[in-house]
Scaffold this motif. Structure first.
Motif, mmCIF file in Angstrom:
data_model
loop_
_atom_site.group_PDB
_atom_site.id
_atom_site.type_symbol
_atom_site.label_atom_id
_atom_site.label_comp_id
_atom_site.label_asym_id
_atom_site.label_seq_id
_atom_site.Cartn_x
_atom_site.Cartn_y
_atom_site.Cartn_z
ATOM 1 N N VAL A 81 -12.746 58.498 -54.402
ATOM 2 C CA VAL A 81 -12.173 59.602 -55.178
ATOM 3 C C VAL A 81 -13.214 60.713 -55.309
ATOM 4 O O VAL A 81 -12.920 61.886 -55.054
ATOM 5 N N ILE A 82 -14.424 60.352 -55.712
ATOM 6 C CA ILE A 82 -15.479 61.350 -55.910
ATOM 7 C C ILE A 82 -15.775 62.100 -54.618
ATOM 8 O O ILE A 82 -16.019 63.302 -54.627
ATOM 9 N N ASN A 83 -15.729 61.387 -53.503
ATOM 10 C CA ASN A 83 -16.006 62.002 -52.197
ATOM 11 C C ASN A 83 -14.763 62.608 -51.547
ATOM 12 O O ASN A 83 -14.803 63.015 -50.385
ATOM 13 N N LYS A 84 -13.680 62.664 -52.300
ATOM 14 C CA LYS A 84 -12.415 63.281 -51.874
ATOM 15 C C LYS A 84 -11.935 62.797 -50.509
ATOM 16 O O LYS A 84 -11.594 63.580 -49.634
ATOM 17 N N LYS A 85 -11.873 61.496 -50.363
ATOM 18 C CA LYS A 85 -11.341 60.889 -49.141
ATOM 19 C C LYS A 85 -9.821 60.800 -49.289
ATOM 20 O O LYS A 85 -9.250 59.744 -49.558
ATOM 21 N N THR A 86 -9.172 61.932 -49.102
ATOM 22 C CA THR A 86 -7.739 62.070 -49.373
ATOM 23 C C THR A 86 -6.838 61.115 -48.596
ATOM 24 O O THR A 86 -5.834 60.667 -49.153
ATOM 25 N N PRO A 87 -7.148 60.770 -47.339
ATOM 26 C CA PRO A 87 -6.222 59.869 -46.632
ATOM 27 C C PRO A 87 -6.108 58.479 -47.262
ATOM 28 O O PRO A 87 -5.145 57.763 -47.022
ATOM 29 N N LYS A 88 -7.071 58.114 -48.083
ATOM 30 C CA LYS A 88 -7.080 56.769 -48.660
ATOM 31 C C LYS A 88 -6.206 56.625 -49.903
ATOM 32 O O LYS A 88 -6.082 55.537 -50.443
ATOM 33 N N PHE A 89 -5.604 57.731 -50.365
ATOM 34 C CA PHE A 89 -4.848 57.693 -51.615
ATOM 35 C C PHE A 89 -3.498 58.364 -51.480
ATOM 36 O O PHE A 89 -3.349 59.350 -50.757
ATOM 37 N N THR A 90 -2.543 57.854 -52.235
ATOM 38 C CA THR A 90 -1.272 58.555 -52.380
ATOM 39 C C THR A 90 -1.374 59.431 -53.633
ATOM 40 O O THR A 90 -2.215 59.182 -54.512
ATOM 41 N N ILE A 91 -0.534 60.419 -53.703
ATOM 42 C CA ILE A 91 -0.495 61.258 -54.897
ATOM 43 C C ILE A 91 -0.136 60.402 -56.105
ATOM 44 O O ILE A 91 -0.727 60.540 -57.181
ATOM 45 N N ASP A 92 0.776 59.475 -55.914
ATOM 46 C CA ASP A 92 1.215 58.587 -56.994
ATOM 47 C C ASP A 92 0.045 57.774 -57.554
ATOM 48 O O ASP A 92 -0.103 57.641 -58.772
ATOM 49 N N ALA A 93 -0.790 57.228 -56.691
ATOM 50 C CA ALA A 93 -1.942 56.430 -57.137
ATOM 51 C C ALA A 93 -2.908 57.288 -57.953
ATOM 52 O O ALA A 93 -3.446 56.836 -58.976
ATOM 53 N N LEU A 94 -3.122 58.524 -57.521
ATOM 54 C CA LEU A 94 -4.027 59.410 -58.246
ATOM 55 C C LEU A 94 -3.456 59.802 -59.605
ATOM 56 O O LEU A 94 -4.188 59.854 -60.603
ATOM 57 N N VAL A 95 -2.151 60.028 -59.671
ATOM 58 C CA VAL A 95 -1.505 60.337 -60.947
ATOM 59 C C VAL A 95 -1.628 59.138 -61.888
ATOM 60 O O VAL A 95 -1.918 59.303 -63.081
ATOM 61 N N ASP A 96 -1.450 57.933 -61.373
ATOM 62 C CA ASP A 96 -1.602 56.730 -62.195
ATOM 63 C C ASP A 96 -3.020 56.625 -62.755
ATOM 64 O O ASP A 96 -3.209 56.292 -63.926
ATOM 65 N N MET A 97 -4.017 56.909 -61.910
ATOM 66 C CA MET A 97 -5.403 56.849 -62.378
ATOM 67 C C MET A 97 -5.646 57.882 -63.474
ATOM 68 O O MET A 97 -6.303 57.591 -64.480
ATOM 69 N N LEU A 98 -5.113 59.085 -63.298
ATOM 70 C CA LEU A 98 -5.284 60.107 -64.327
ATOM 71 C C LEU A 98 -4.605 59.701 -65.629
ATOM 72 O O LEU A 98 -5.123 59.965 -66.715
ATOM 73 N N ALA A 99 -3.471 59.038 -65.536
ATOM 74 C CA ALA A 99 -2.789 58.562 -66.751
ATOM 75 C C ALA A 99 -3.666 57.569 -67.497
ATOM 76 O O ALA A 99 -3.688 57.565 -68.737
ATOM 77 N N ARG A 100 -4.416 56.768 -66.762
ATOM 78 C CA ARG A 100 -5.307 55.791 -67.419
ATOM 79 C C ARG A 100 -6.464 56.470 -68.150
ATOM 80 O O ARG A 100 -7.094 55.869 -69.004
ATOM 81 N N THR A 101 -6.745 57.720 -67.789
ATOM 82 C CA THR A 101 -7.805 58.467 -68.480
ATOM 83 C C THR A 101 -7.266 59.152 -69.726
ATOM 84 O O THR A 101 -8.027 59.718 -70.486
ATOM 85 N N GLY A 102 -5.939 59.119 -69.894
ATOM 86 C CA GLY A 102 -5.328 59.794 -71.024
ATOM 87 C C GLY A 102 -4.853 61.197 -70.679
ATOM 88 O O GLY A 102 -4.331 61.917 -71.522
ATOM 89 N N LYS A 103 -5.049 61.581 -69.436
ATOM 90 C CA LYS A 103 -4.602 62.911 -68.991
ATOM 91 C C LYS A 103 -3.156 62.842 -68.523
ATOM 92 O O LYS A 103 -2.726 61.845 -68.011
ATOM 93 N N ARG A 104 -2.450 63.935 -68.723
ATOM 94 C CA ARG A 104 -1.071 64.042 -68.287
ATOM 95 C C ARG A 104 -0.993 65.034 -67.140
ATOM 96 O O ARG A 104 -1.565 66.117 -67.218
ATOM 97 N N VAL A 105 -0.298 64.683 -66.103
ATOM 98 C CA VAL A 105 -0.162 65.557 -64.956
ATOM 99 C C VAL A 105 1.175 66.284 -65.060
ATOM 100 O O VAL A 105 2.214 65.674 -65.264
ATOM 101 N N THR A 106 1.113 67.599 -64.943
ATOM 102 C CA THR A 106 2.328 68.402 -64.896
ATOM 103 C C THR A 106 2.315 69.185 -63.601
ATOM 104 O O THR A 106 1.272 69.345 -62.968
ATOM 105 N N PHE A 107 3.465 69.664 -63.173
ATOM 106 C CA PHE A 107 3.524 70.425 -61.936
ATOM 107 C C PHE A 107 4.556 71.519 -62.046
ATOM 108 O O PHE A 107 5.404 71.521 -62.917
ATOM 109 N N SER A 108 4.430 72.467 -61.121
ATOM 110 C CA SER A 108 5.440 73.516 -61.043
ATOM 111 C C SER A 108 5.792 73.722 -59.595
ATOM 112 O O SER A 108 5.019 73.403 -58.691
#
Length: 110
Positions: A81-108
């Motif tokens: 994640v820190i090294n931004k290896k984007t092919p290794k992650f889905t957007i969904d997995a990253l959103v789940d990780m952010l939710a575990r930090t207490g952050k909410r993801v919004t989009f437009s």
């Protein structure tokens, strides 16, 4: 029973798979350009989400191992994640990780 796994045609890197599939040249070029835009948009979204995770790790002054435990992933995944290896992650997995930090993801949508 034997399965034929030989490939009749291989598109070289940077080639146009749509042309190889038989689309007319102008349409193949348009489809390839559209495909590249979609890929670029997804990579940009992943990079933004990864940047937020990296910022959270830095702000909280966490070691990768501690962040991994909170995020529910392994330490090497945090490094990815820190090294931004984007092919290794889905957007969904990253959103789940952010939710575990207490952050909410919004989009437009534009």
């Amino acid at each position: 029973m034997s399965i034929n796994t030989r490939s009749a045609r291989i598109t070289p890197a940077g080639g146009n798979v749509f042309a190889d599939l038989g689309f007319e040249p102008a349409e193949a070029q348009a489809l390839q350009a559209q495909s590249q835009r979609i890929i670029s948009d997804k990579i940009a979204i992943k990079e933004k989400l990864m940047g937020e995770l990296a910022l959270w790790i830095d702000t909280e002054n966490l070691r990768q191992a501690d962040a991994a435990q909170i995020l529910g992933v392994t330490r090497p995944r945090v490094s990815d994640v820190i090294n931004k290896k984007t092919p290794k992650f889905t957007i969904d997995a990253l959103v789940d990780m952010l939710a575990r930090t207490g952050k909410r993801v919004t989009f437009s949508i534009a």
